[in-house]
Design an enzyme around this catalytic site. Structure first.
Site, PDB file in Angstrom:
ATOM      1  N   CYS A   2      -1.653 -86.701 -59.120  1.00 11.55           N
ATOM      2  CA  CYS A   2      -0.995 -86.665 -57.820  1.00 11.55           C
ATOM      3  C   CYS A   2       0.522 -86.562 -58.013  1.00 11.55           C
ATOM      4  O   CYS A   2       1.039 -86.933 -59.062  1.00 11.55           O
ATOM      5  CB  CYS A   2      -1.282 -87.883 -56.955  1.00 11.55           C
ATOM      6  SG  CYS A   2      -3.019 -88.200 -56.688  1.00 11.55           S
ATOM      7  N   ARG A  27      -0.189 -81.806 -61.785  1.00  6.44           N
ATOM      8  CA  ARG A  27      -0.596 -83.204 -61.836  1.00  6.44           C
ATOM      9  C   ARG A  27      -1.780 -83.512 -60.925  1.00  6.44           C
ATOM     10  O   ARG A  27      -2.307 -84.623 -60.921  1.00  6.44           O
ATOM     11  CB  ARG A  27       0.579 -84.089 -61.440  1.00  6.44           C
ATOM     12  CG  ARG A  27       1.623 -84.084 -62.519  1.00  6.44           C
ATOM     13  CD  ARG A  27       2.794 -84.923 -62.170  1.00  6.44           C
ATOM     14  NE  ARG A  27       3.601 -85.084 -63.356  1.00  6.44           N
ATOM     15  CZ  ARG A  27       3.625 -86.182 -64.093  1.00  6.44           C
ATOM     16  NH1 ARG A  27       2.899 -87.210 -63.781  1.00  6.44           N
ATOM     17  NH2 ARG A  27       4.378 -86.241 -65.158  1.00  6.44           N
ATOM     18  N   TRP A  73      -4.938 -85.507 -56.567  1.00  4.80           N
ATOM     19  CA  TRP A  73      -6.123 -85.483 -57.427  1.00  4.80           C
ATOM     20  C   TRP A  73      -6.984 -86.638 -56.938  1.00  4.80           C
ATOM     21  O   TRP A  73      -6.615 -87.807 -57.079  1.00  4.80           O
ATOM     22  CB  TRP A  73      -5.725 -85.673 -58.897  1.00  4.80           C
ATOM     23  CG  TRP A  73      -6.859 -85.541 -59.853  1.00  4.80           C
ATOM     24  CD1 TRP A  73      -7.306 -84.393 -60.422  1.00  4.80           C
ATOM     25  CD2 TRP A  73      -7.686 -86.595 -60.361  1.00  4.80           C
ATOM     26  NE1 TRP A  73      -8.370 -84.668 -61.256  1.00  4.80           N
ATOM     27  CE2 TRP A  73      -8.633 -86.005 -61.243  1.00  4.80           C
ATOM     28  CE3 TRP A  73      -7.745 -87.974 -60.176  1.00  4.80           C
ATOM     29  CZ2 TRP A  73      -9.607 -86.743 -61.919  1.00  4.80           C
ATOM     30  CZ3 TRP A  73      -8.711 -88.716 -60.841  1.00  4.80           C
ATOM     31  CH2 TRP A  73      -9.626 -88.092 -61.698  1.00  4.80           C
ATOM     32  N   ASN A  99       0.655 -92.410 -54.771  1.00  2.00           N
ATOM     33  CA  ASN A  99      -0.005 -92.133 -56.056  1.00  2.00           C
ATOM     34  C   ASN A  99      -0.527 -93.452 -56.585  1.00  2.00           C
ATOM     35  O   ASN A  99       0.170 -94.455 -56.513  1.00  2.00           O
ATOM     36  CB  ASN A  99       0.991 -91.610 -57.098  1.00  2.00           C
ATOM     37  CG  ASN A  99       1.431 -90.200 -56.827  1.00  2.00           C
ATOM     38  OD1 ASN A  99       0.933 -89.556 -55.913  1.00  2.00           O
ATOM     39  ND2 ASN A  99       2.368 -89.714 -57.624  1.00  2.00           N
ATOM     40  N   GLY A 100      -1.710 -93.436 -57.172  1.00  3.95           N
ATOM     41  CA  GLY A 100      -2.245 -94.665 -57.768  1.00  3.95           C
ATOM     42  C   GLY A 100      -3.550 -95.056 -57.109  1.00  3.95           C
ATOM     43  O   GLY A 100      -4.162 -94.266 -56.370  1.00  3.95           O
ATOM     44  N   GLU A 477     -10.743 -81.452 -81.351  1.00  2.00           N
ATOM     45  CA  GLU A 477      -9.709 -80.931 -80.456  1.00  2.00           C
ATOM     46  C   GLU A 477     -10.067 -79.517 -79.981  1.00  2.00           C
ATOM     47  O   GLU A 477      -9.910 -79.180 -78.806  1.00  2.00           O
ATOM     48  CB  GLU A 477      -8.347 -80.968 -81.171  1.00  2.00           C
ATOM     49  CG  GLU A 477      -7.186 -80.340 -80.423  1.00  2.00           C
ATOM     50  CD  GLU A 477      -6.938 -80.929 -79.040  1.00  2.00           C
ATOM     51  OE1 GLU A 477      -7.496 -81.984 -78.705  1.00  2.00           O
ATOM     52  OE2 GLU A 477      -6.191 -80.290 -78.273  1.00  2.00           O
ATOM     53  N   LYS A 481     -10.562 -78.447 -76.093  1.00  2.00           N
ATOM     54  CA  LYS A 481      -9.795 -77.360 -75.482  1.00  2.00           C
ATOM     55  C   LYS A 481     -10.733 -76.369 -74.803  1.00  2.00           C
ATOM     56  O   LYS A 481     -10.534 -75.968 -73.664  1.00  2.00           O
ATOM     57  CB  LYS A 481      -9.004 -76.667 -76.581  1.00  2.00           C
ATOM     58  CG  LYS A 481      -7.620 -76.277 -76.348  1.00  2.00           C
ATOM     59  CD  LYS A 481      -6.571 -77.335 -76.278  1.00  2.00           C
ATOM     60  CE  LYS A 481      -6.874 -78.556 -75.469  1.00  2.00           C
ATOM     61  NZ  LYS A 481      -6.042 -79.678 -75.671  1.00  2.00           N
ATOM     62  N   GLU A 484     -12.574 -77.883 -71.654  1.00  3.05           N
ATOM     63  CA  GLU A 484     -11.785 -78.219 -70.463  1.00  3.05           C
ATOM     64  C   GLU A 484     -11.288 -76.988 -69.707  1.00  3.05           C
ATOM     65  O   GLU A 484     -11.151 -77.048 -68.493  1.00  3.05           O
ATOM     66  CB  GLU A 484     -10.657 -79.202 -70.792  1.00  3.05           C
ATOM     67  CG  GLU A 484      -9.341 -78.648 -71.239  1.00  3.05           C
ATOM     68  CD  GLU A 484      -8.284 -79.743 -71.497  1.00  3.05           C
ATOM     69  OE1 GLU A 484      -7.714 -79.732 -72.578  1.00  3.05           O
ATOM     70  OE2 GLU A 484      -8.024 -80.571 -70.603  1.00  3.05           O
ATOM     71  N   HIS A 500     -28.567 -84.213 -88.520  1.00  3.92           N
ATOM     72  CA  HIS A 500     -29.183 -85.504 -88.196  1.00  3.92           C
ATOM     73  C   HIS A 500     -29.554 -85.574 -86.716  1.00  3.92           C
ATOM     74  O   HIS A 500     -29.627 -86.663 -86.149  1.00  3.92           O
ATOM     75  CB  HIS A 500     -28.245 -86.646 -88.596  1.00  3.92           C
ATOM     76  CG  HIS A 500     -28.014 -86.695 -90.076  1.00  3.92           C
ATOM     77  ND1 HIS A 500     -28.974 -87.120 -90.962  1.00  3.92           N
ATOM     78  CD2 HIS A 500     -26.964 -86.304 -90.838  1.00  3.92           C
ATOM     79  CE1 HIS A 500     -28.512 -87.026 -92.207  1.00  3.92           C
ATOM     80  NE2 HIS A 500     -27.288 -86.515 -92.151  1.00  3.92           N
ATOM     81  N   LYS A 595      -2.933 -83.203 -65.053  1.00  2.46           N
ATOM     82  CA  LYS A 595      -2.191 -83.300 -66.306  1.00  2.46           C
ATOM     83  C   LYS A 595      -1.995 -84.730 -66.776  1.00  2.46           C
ATOM     84  O   LYS A 595      -2.142 -85.034 -67.943  1.00  2.46           O
ATOM     85  CB  LYS A 595      -0.835 -82.617 -66.119  1.00  2.46           C
ATOM     86  CG  LYS A 595       0.028 -82.585 -67.373  1.00  2.46           C
ATOM     87  CD  LYS A 595      -0.579 -81.696 -68.421  1.00  2.46           C
ATOM     88  CE  LYS A 595       0.246 -81.614 -69.680  1.00  2.46           C
ATOM     89  NZ  LYS A 595      -0.547 -81.030 -70.781  1.00  2.46           N
TER      90      LYS A 595
END
Ligand code: M6R
Length: 600
Positions: A2, A27, A73, A99-100, A477, A481, A484, A500, A595
């Site tokens: 947000c 964000r 968000w 925000n929060g 990583e 990438k 996402e 396994h 983000k």
């Protein structure tokens, strides 16, 4: 997660709000809104979707010099117009962005708002409804605002306007970032300086538990108990040009390309002639004396931490554990006698990491933060900060921050080894310079990576990344990438572990991307590739010069064995980028993500 922008001044607020929100969109981008005040009253525009949609929706004939805006968000309540911010109190007098997360919003609702008909499903609306109730009682906006803030539990950055007062914006903060930007005859409120850099580079940091009255010509900060706070502004060190895409189609591609430059910047900033890491004596001693290091991070930063563990153990001989921040808070391991905590975070705002930082500071342990945003919460609250010098990273998928984290961790490990009087056969600055050149060679091979992405990933449902040792950590990583931004189900695996259980998922043509950059496991990883090829997998081997075989799809330049992740990750970043591009995905703003993750 947000973004907030507020403006009060002489010029029209709307453009400043919309331009600011555009800068914060990375964000959070599922819905957005602005509210502006003028002598005809309050004008509210909200949409489900992006700022571009909001821009179209806003009534451009409305002129105003005060307003607030938000890009969201979703945490509580689906992305929708009614759940988008700003939210309004029952009478429409107060309008607020937040925000929060308000943890006790249901209790507050039951106790104070049982007679109010809430319009949204958000925790945020509770704040503005409470504000109205308390303002009716106190007949004093600041006092009502203070009392409202006292009732909230959780995290918040808030900006509020009052229909009956066009001369002030009220703001408050707890655990979520908030700044007041200072100008001549105007002031701004924002959750990130990036939003308002175009109008000012002077900012006042707001601390937890403070409330602020922001007018055109003055800003008053006070604690919740009414004590006035006198604080000096700081100059935001962000170059406006760094926040623009320039000629690139996406921030992610620009940021991948910037990696060699970032390496060189890190070399310059941390050169011994430039005083190296400039660690203060107490943190230097804490590192030297630590009997164990605990690295705490999330996502990509956690993956960088895994590489950092190797550096600290191999170079500085300190046992190191790497923990996922969200797990550590609830399942803390038995700690050693003299632990040192290292927090790795691009944004410096990740709530999961911050929760650990708060806890371990209460326990009296030393903490060092490695971040791209000095002045961020994790930076301020730790004993010491190392800057990544990567410049603003805007694409949601982290690229240049990851390689910067690895480079800084390598320098930190070497510095620690030296402080402990250990001899090392590794010259970090020279080796980083070689790695920077190698990265450049790779970023010049975009066409090859684009072709490989088309061949292997344009139609696949899933993909596996396998490697051993450090290569395995880079595979984690690479898989993150890819998933996402392209939404391909991708997993990183230790090469020997696949058989396994997970090898059951290998079908005809399943892409398996293997890294082979480590001499001691070169033979072993190739054996693992054969195991999956025998079951129909479509293998793509990325090896390092000197270890390559004829059938390898791509060969990366040789670098010091400690630094192979800096180089091997680049083709994986490019593969993900082109896979996402060819599948028509929104590369910079993938679905469901934001983000900076400022909620736990
Ligand atoms: O800002 P941080 O480094 O603390 O963020 C941690 C993760 O949220 C972040 O790395 C995330 O995994 C990235 N989007 C991955 O590309």
């Amino acid at each position: 997660m947000c973004g907030i922008v507020g403006f009060i001044g002489q010029n029209d607020a709307r453009d400043i709000l919309l331009n600011g929100l555009e800068k914060l969109e990375y964000r959070g981008y599922d819905s957005a809104g602005i509210a502006v005040l003028n002598d005809q009253g309050l004008h509210l525009s909200k949409v489900k979707g992006r700022i571009a949609a909001l821009r179209k929706h806003v009534d451009h004939s409305v002129q105003s010099t005060v307003g607030i805006g938000h890009t969201r968000w979703a945490t509580h309540g689906v992305p929708s117009e009614e759940n988008a911010h700003p939210h309004q109190s029952a009478s429409g007098r107060f309008t607020l962005v937040h925000n929060g997360v308000i943890e006790n919003y249901q209790e507050l609702c039951r106790e104070y708002l049982y007679d109010v008909n809430l319009k949204s499903k958000t925790d945020t609306e509770v704040i503005v409804q409470l504000m109205e109730k308390l303002a009716e009682k106190t007949q004093d906006t600041v006092e009502a605002f203070r009392q409202t803030m006292r009732l909230l539990q959780g995290s918040y950055a808030i900006a509020l306007i009052d229909r009956e007062d066009r001369d002030n914006i009220y703001a408050a903060k707890n655990k979520s970032p908030l700044l007041v930007g200072l100008g001549e005859g105007f002031n701004v409120v924002t959750s990130d300086a990036m939003a308002t850099l175009k109008v000012t580079d002077q900012y006042l940091e707001i601390y937890d538990g403070e409330i602020v009255t922001v007018s055109r010509n003055f800003v008053e900060v006070q604690q919740l108990n009414g004590t006035l706070v006198d604080r000096k502004p700081f100059t935001a060190q962000i170059d406006w040009a760094d926040t623009e895409k320039g000629t690139y189609p996406h921030f992610m591609l620009k940021e991948i390309d910037e990696q060699p430059l970032v390496m060189r910047k890190i070399i310059k900033e941390y050169q011994p002639e430039n005083n190296g890491l400039k660690l203060e004596a107490d943190i230097q001693n804490a590192i030297k004396d630590a009997d164990r290091i605990y690295i705490i991070a999330a996502g990509t930063s956690y993956h960088a931490g895994l590489i950092g563990k190797g550096f600290l153990e191999k170079m500085a001989n300190i046992p190191t554990e790497v923990h996922i921040a969200s797990e550590f808070s609830y399942h803390m391991p038995l700690l050693s006698e003299r632990p040192l905590f290292i927090f790795i975070s691009q944004s410096g705002e990740t709530a999961d990491s911050r929760a650990v930082l708060v806890k371990i500071k209460e326990m009296g342990y030393p903490a060092l933060t490695i971040t791209n945003v000095p002045g961020s919460t994790l930076s301020r609250e730790a004993d010491f900060t190392l800057n990544l010098y990567a410049g603003p990273e805007i694409a949601v998928a982290s690229t240049k921050a990851y390689t910067a984290q690895i480079a800084v961790l390598a320098i930190l490990a070497v510095d620690t080894a030296k402080a402990k009087g250990m001899e090392l056969d590794f010259a970090p600055m020279q080796e980083l310079a070689i790695a920077a050149n190698a990265m450049e060679v790779l970023t010049d091979q975009k066409n090859t990576m684009e072709e490989l992405a088309k061949d292997y990933l344009s139609a696949s449902r899933n993909a596996f990344f396998i490697g051993r040792g450090t290569d395995y950590h880079v595979c984690l990583e690479g898989a993150l990438k890819l998933k996402e931004i392209s939404y391909i189900q991708a997993e990183g695996f230790a090469g020997g572990e696949l058989k396994h259980g997970t090898i059951a998922l290998i079908e005809e043509d399943t892409p398996v991307i293997a890294l082979a950059t480590q001499e001691k496991v070169n033979y072993a990883i190739r054996g693992n590739v054969q195991e999956v090829v025998a079951r129909g997998a479509n293998d793509l081997i990325i090896s390092m010069q000197g270890l390559e075989r004829d059938t390898d799809a791509f060969v990366i330049p040789a670098v010091h064995e400690f630094l192979t992740p800096l180089v091997s990750v680049v083709p994986l970043q490019l593969l993900s980028y082109y896979a996402a591009l060819h599948r028509g995905c929104d590369v910079d703003k993938p679905r469901n993500l934001a983000k900076s993750v400022t909620v736990e």
